[in-house]
Write a protein that holds these residues in place. Structure first.
Motif, PDB file in Angstrom:
ATOM      1  N   GLN A  14      47.452  41.601  40.869  1.00  0.00           N
ATOM      2  CA  GLN A  14      48.855  41.649  41.283  1.00  0.00           C
ATOM      3  C   GLN A  14      49.700  40.680  40.457  1.00  0.00           C
ATOM      4  O   GLN A  14      50.798  41.012  40.015  1.00  0.00           O
ATOM      5  CB  GLN A  14      48.967  41.323  42.768  1.00  0.00           C
ATOM      6  N   LEU A  15      49.174  39.484  40.221  1.00  0.00           N
ATOM      7  CA  LEU A  15      49.878  38.505  39.391  1.00  0.00           C
ATOM      8  C   LEU A  15      50.029  39.029  37.964  1.00  0.00           C
ATOM      9  O   LEU A  15      51.098  38.914  37.362  1.00  0.00           O
ATOM     10  CB  LEU A  15      49.131  37.171  39.395  1.00  0.00           C
ATOM     11  N   ALA A  16      48.964  39.614  37.419  1.00  0.00           N
ATOM     12  CA  ALA A  16      49.023  40.174  36.063  1.00  0.00           C
ATOM     13  C   ALA A  16      50.123  41.228  35.959  1.00  0.00           C
ATOM     14  O   ALA A  16      50.882  41.248  34.991  1.00  0.00           O
ATOM     15  CB  ALA A  16      47.674  40.760  35.668  1.00  0.00           C
ATOM     16  N   HIS A  17      50.222  42.110  36.968  1.00  0.00           N
ATOM     17  CA  HIS A  17      51.287  43.126  36.965  1.00  0.00           C
ATOM     18  C   HIS A  17      52.658  42.472  36.889  1.00  0.00           C
ATOM     19  O   HIS A  17      53.516  42.887  36.104  1.00  0.00           O
ATOM     20  CB  HIS A  17      51.218  43.978  38.232  1.00  0.00           C
ATOM     21  N   THR A  18      52.879  41.447  37.711  1.00  0.00           N
ATOM     22  CA  THR A  18      54.175  40.760  37.734  1.00  0.00           C
ATOM     23  C   THR A  18      54.483  40.130  36.381  1.00  0.00           C
ATOM     24  O   THR A  18      55.602  40.244  35.865  1.00  0.00           O
ATOM     25  CB  THR A  18      54.196  39.686  38.844  1.00  0.00           C
ATOM     26  N   LEU A  19      53.486  39.467  35.786  1.00  0.00           N
ATOM     27  CA  LEU A  19      53.697  38.811  34.494  1.00  0.00           C
ATOM     28  C   LEU A  19      53.983  39.820  33.400  1.00  0.00           C
ATOM     29  O   LEU A  19      54.852  39.600  32.544  1.00  0.00           O
ATOM     30  CB  LEU A  19      52.484  37.959  34.137  1.00  0.00           C
ATOM     31  N   VAL A  39      47.664  28.062  41.279  1.00  0.00           N
ATOM     32  CA  VAL A  39      47.458  29.264  42.078  1.00  0.00           C
ATOM     33  C   VAL A  39      48.788  29.679  42.693  1.00  0.00           C
ATOM     34  O   VAL A  39      49.496  28.865  43.273  1.00  0.00           O
ATOM     35  CB  VAL A  39      46.348  29.079  43.145  1.00  0.00           C
ATOM     36  N   VAL A  40      49.124  30.955  42.512  1.00  0.00           N
ATOM     37  CA  VAL A  40      50.350  31.513  43.070  1.00  0.00           C
ATOM     38  C   VAL A  40      50.050  31.951  44.497  1.00  0.00           C
ATOM     39  O   VAL A  40      49.207  32.821  44.722  1.00  0.00           O
ATOM     40  CB  VAL A  40      50.839  32.713  42.225  1.00  0.00           C
ATOM     41  N   SER A  41      50.712  31.304  45.455  1.00  0.00           N
ATOM     42  CA  SER A  41      50.465  31.624  46.860  1.00  0.00           C
ATOM     43  C   SER A  41      51.585  31.099  47.736  1.00  0.00           C
ATOM     44  O   SER A  41      52.072  29.985  47.530  1.00  0.00           O
ATOM     45  CB  SER A  41      49.137  31.011  47.319  1.00  0.00           C
ATOM     46  N   SER A  42      51.959  31.889  48.728  1.00  0.00           N
ATOM     47  CA  SER A  42      52.955  31.435  49.701  1.00  0.00           C
ATOM     48  C   SER A  42      52.281  30.903  50.963  1.00  0.00           C
ATOM     49  O   SER A  42      52.955  30.391  51.855  1.00  0.00           O
ATOM     50  CB  SER A  42      53.903  32.581  50.061  1.00  0.00           C
ATOM     51  N   THR A  43      50.949  31.003  51.030  1.00  0.00           N
ATOM     52  CA  THR A  43      50.238  30.582  52.244  1.00  0.00           C
ATOM     53  C   THR A  43      49.237  29.451  52.028  1.00  0.00           C
ATOM     54  O   THR A  43      48.896  28.756  52.975  1.00  0.00           O
ATOM     55  CB  THR A  43      49.497  31.778  52.873  1.00  0.00           C
ATOM     56  N   LEU A  44      48.756  29.250  50.814  1.00  0.00           N
ATOM     57  CA  LEU A  44      47.783  28.190  50.559  1.00  0.00           C
ATOM     58  C   LEU A  44      48.487  26.837  50.616  1.00  0.00           C
ATOM     59  O   LEU A  44      49.475  26.620  49.929  1.00  0.00           O
ATOM     60  CB  LEU A  44      47.124  28.388  49.188  1.00  0.00           C
ATOM     61  N   VAL A  45      47.960  25.939  51.457  1.00  0.00           N
ATOM     62  CA  VAL A  45      48.598  24.641  51.638  1.00  0.00           C
ATOM     63  C   VAL A  45      47.767  23.520  51.028  1.00  0.00           C
ATOM     64  O   VAL A  45      48.271  22.676  50.305  1.00  0.00           O
ATOM     65  CB  VAL A  45      48.836  24.363  53.148  1.00  0.00           C
ATOM     66  N   ASP A  46      46.483  23.512  51.302  1.00  0.00           N
ATOM     67  CA  ASP A  46      45.619  22.426  50.876  1.00  0.00           C
ATOM     68  C   ASP A  46      44.461  22.989  50.042  1.00  0.00           C
ATOM     69  O   ASP A  46      43.384  23.260  50.571  1.00  0.00           O
ATOM     70  CB  ASP A  46      45.097  21.680  52.107  1.00  0.00           C
ATOM     71  N   LEU A  96      44.261  27.129  34.019  1.00  0.00           N
ATOM     72  CA  LEU A  96      44.069  28.456  34.614  1.00  0.00           C
ATOM     73  C   LEU A  96      45.259  28.753  35.508  1.00  0.00           C
ATOM     74  O   LEU A  96      45.770  27.864  36.198  1.00  0.00           O
ATOM     75  CB  LEU A  96      42.806  28.500  35.473  1.00  0.00           C
ATOM     76  N   LEU A  97      45.682  30.013  35.526  1.00  0.00           N
ATOM     77  CA  LEU A  97      46.715  30.501  36.426  1.00  0.00           C
ATOM     78  C   LEU A  97      46.109  31.655  37.194  1.00  0.00           C
ATOM     79  O   LEU A  97      45.635  32.621  36.589  1.00  0.00           O
ATOM     80  CB  LEU A  97      47.947  30.946  35.624  1.00  0.00           C
ATOM     81  N   LEU A  98      46.107  31.554  38.524  1.00  0.00           N
ATOM     82  CA  LEU A  98      45.388  32.520  39.345  1.00  0.00           C
ATOM     83  C   LEU A  98      46.231  33.011  40.508  1.00  0.00           C
ATOM     84  O   LEU A  98      47.056  32.273  41.039  1.00  0.00           O
ATOM     85  CB  LEU A  98      44.115  31.877  39.905  1.00  0.00           C
ATOM     86  N   GLY A  99      45.961  34.246  40.919  1.00  0.00           N
ATOM     87  CA  GLY A  99      46.487  34.752  42.174  1.00  0.00           C
ATOM     88  C   GLY A  99      45.602  34.235  43.307  1.00  0.00           C
ATOM     89  O   GLY A  99      44.491  33.732  43.078  1.00  0.00           O
ATOM     90  N   ARG A 100      46.070  34.359  44.536  1.00  0.00           N
ATOM     91  CA  ARG A 100      45.366  33.788  45.679  1.00  0.00           C
ATOM     92  C   ARG A 100      43.984  34.397  45.895  1.00  0.00           C
ATOM     93  O   ARG A 100      43.019  33.691  46.145  1.00  0.00           O
ATOM     94  CB  ARG A 100      46.224  33.944  46.944  1.00  0.00           C
ATOM     95  N   ARG A 101      43.851  35.701  45.798  1.00  0.00           N
ATOM     96  CA  ARG A 101      42.540  36.340  46.039  1.00  0.00           C
ATOM     97  C   ARG A 101      41.514  35.921  44.987  1.00  0.00           C
ATOM     98  O   ARG A 101      40.364  35.645  45.301  1.00  0.00           O
ATOM     99  CB  ARG A 101      42.676  37.858  46.086  1.00  0.00           C
ATOM    100  N   THR A 102      41.923  35.867  43.737  1.00  0.00           N
ATOM    101  CA  THR A 102      41.007  35.435  42.685  1.00  0.00           C
ATOM    102  C   THR A 102      40.658  33.968  42.862  1.00  0.00           C
ATOM    103  O   THR A 102      39.503  33.572  42.688  1.00  0.00           O
ATOM    104  CB  THR A 102      41.603  35.699  41.296  1.00  0.00           C
ATOM    105  N   TYR A 103      41.638  33.161  43.225  1.00  0.00           N
ATOM    106  CA  TYR A 103      41.370  31.746  43.503  1.00  0.00           C
ATOM    107  C   TYR A 103      40.308  31.617  44.600  1.00  0.00           C
ATOM    108  O   TYR A 103      39.334  30.862  44.448  1.00  0.00           O
ATOM    109  CB  TYR A 103      42.655  31.027  43.925  1.00  0.00           C
ATOM    110  N   ASP A 104      40.470  32.344  45.707  1.00  0.00           N
ATOM    111  CA  ASP A 104      39.502  32.270  46.809  1.00  0.00           C
ATOM    112  C   ASP A 104      38.101  32.685  46.346  1.00  0.00           C
ATOM    113  O   ASP A 104      37.103  32.074  46.726  1.00  0.00           O
ATOM    114  CB  ASP A 104      39.948  33.142  47.983  1.00  0.00           C
TER     115      ASP A 104
END
Length: 196
Positions: A130-135, A88-95, A56-64
């Motif tokens: 948002q991720l879908a738009h970018t892809l 998960v594509v995210s610049s803030t998710l660490v763990d 699975l490839l997810l944006g941060r909001r969908t992952y949450d």
């Protein structure tokens, strides 16, 4: 080489925003209005897709959204989602809390390109507007799978970003799911200037 598959719930007029009504969008909640037969058919399609997917490839909001629901569930579909690799594509998710999750924190296009090169099989993107738009904008999508709901909302965020370029698609599959849903699959054509 991996294959990026965007798999979305979408209204007849292309809206993907807030299908469950959790985000407070005025026209949200349309997913909740389908019949039990439609919901069962949808779940069968989604389960089959998860069983065939490599990751699975997810944006941060969908992952949450998903991590708050799926880890505690059981059954064939839940077991597959919980055990499969997730990115998960995210610049803030660490763990990340969901098992088998890897964070892609760099440039999205670069990270997804490397992921496609590293994996074999389907890399499924659910939700993640948002991720879908970018892809889509960067021609990284190999297939679009749309579960079309019989509602026209008139407004809301749509799957395709606003663009000056025409995008031609090749129909792969279409079928009825339940009594009221349509499943449609397309592959993007190599050049937007080619006829459908």
């Amino acid at each position: 080489m991996g294959k990026i598959v965007i798999s979305e719930n979408v209204t007849i007029d292309g809206v993907v925003q807030d299908p469950t009504g959790d985000d407070g969008f005025a026209h949200g909640g349309w997913f909740n209005e389908i019949s039990d037969e439609d919901r069962q058919g949808w779940a069968e399609v989604e389960t089959g897709e998860a069983l065939r997917a490599e990751a699975l490839l997810l944006g941060r909001r969908t992952y949450d959204y998903l991590v708050a629901r799926w880890p505690a569930r059981t059954g064939v579909w839940a077991d597959r989602l919980n055990s499969m690799p997730k990115y998960v594509v995210s610049s803030t998710l660490v763990d990340p809390a969901w098992a088998h999750t890897t964070v892609l924190a760099g440039d999205v296009v670069n990270e997804v390109t490397k992921l496609k090169e590293r994996l074999d099989g389907e890399i499924v993107v659910n939700g993640s507007g948002q991720l879908a738009h970018t892809l889509i904008e960067h021609d990284l999508v190999d297939e679009l799978r749309l579960m079309v709901y019989p509602y026209a909302l008139g407004s809301g965020k749509r799957l395709f970003p606003v663009t000056e370029d025409r995008r031609a698609m090749r129909l792969v599959e279409t079928r009825t799911v339940g009594r009221g849903l349509a499943y449609v699959s397309y592959e993007p054509m190599p050049s937007a200037s080619q006829p459908c």
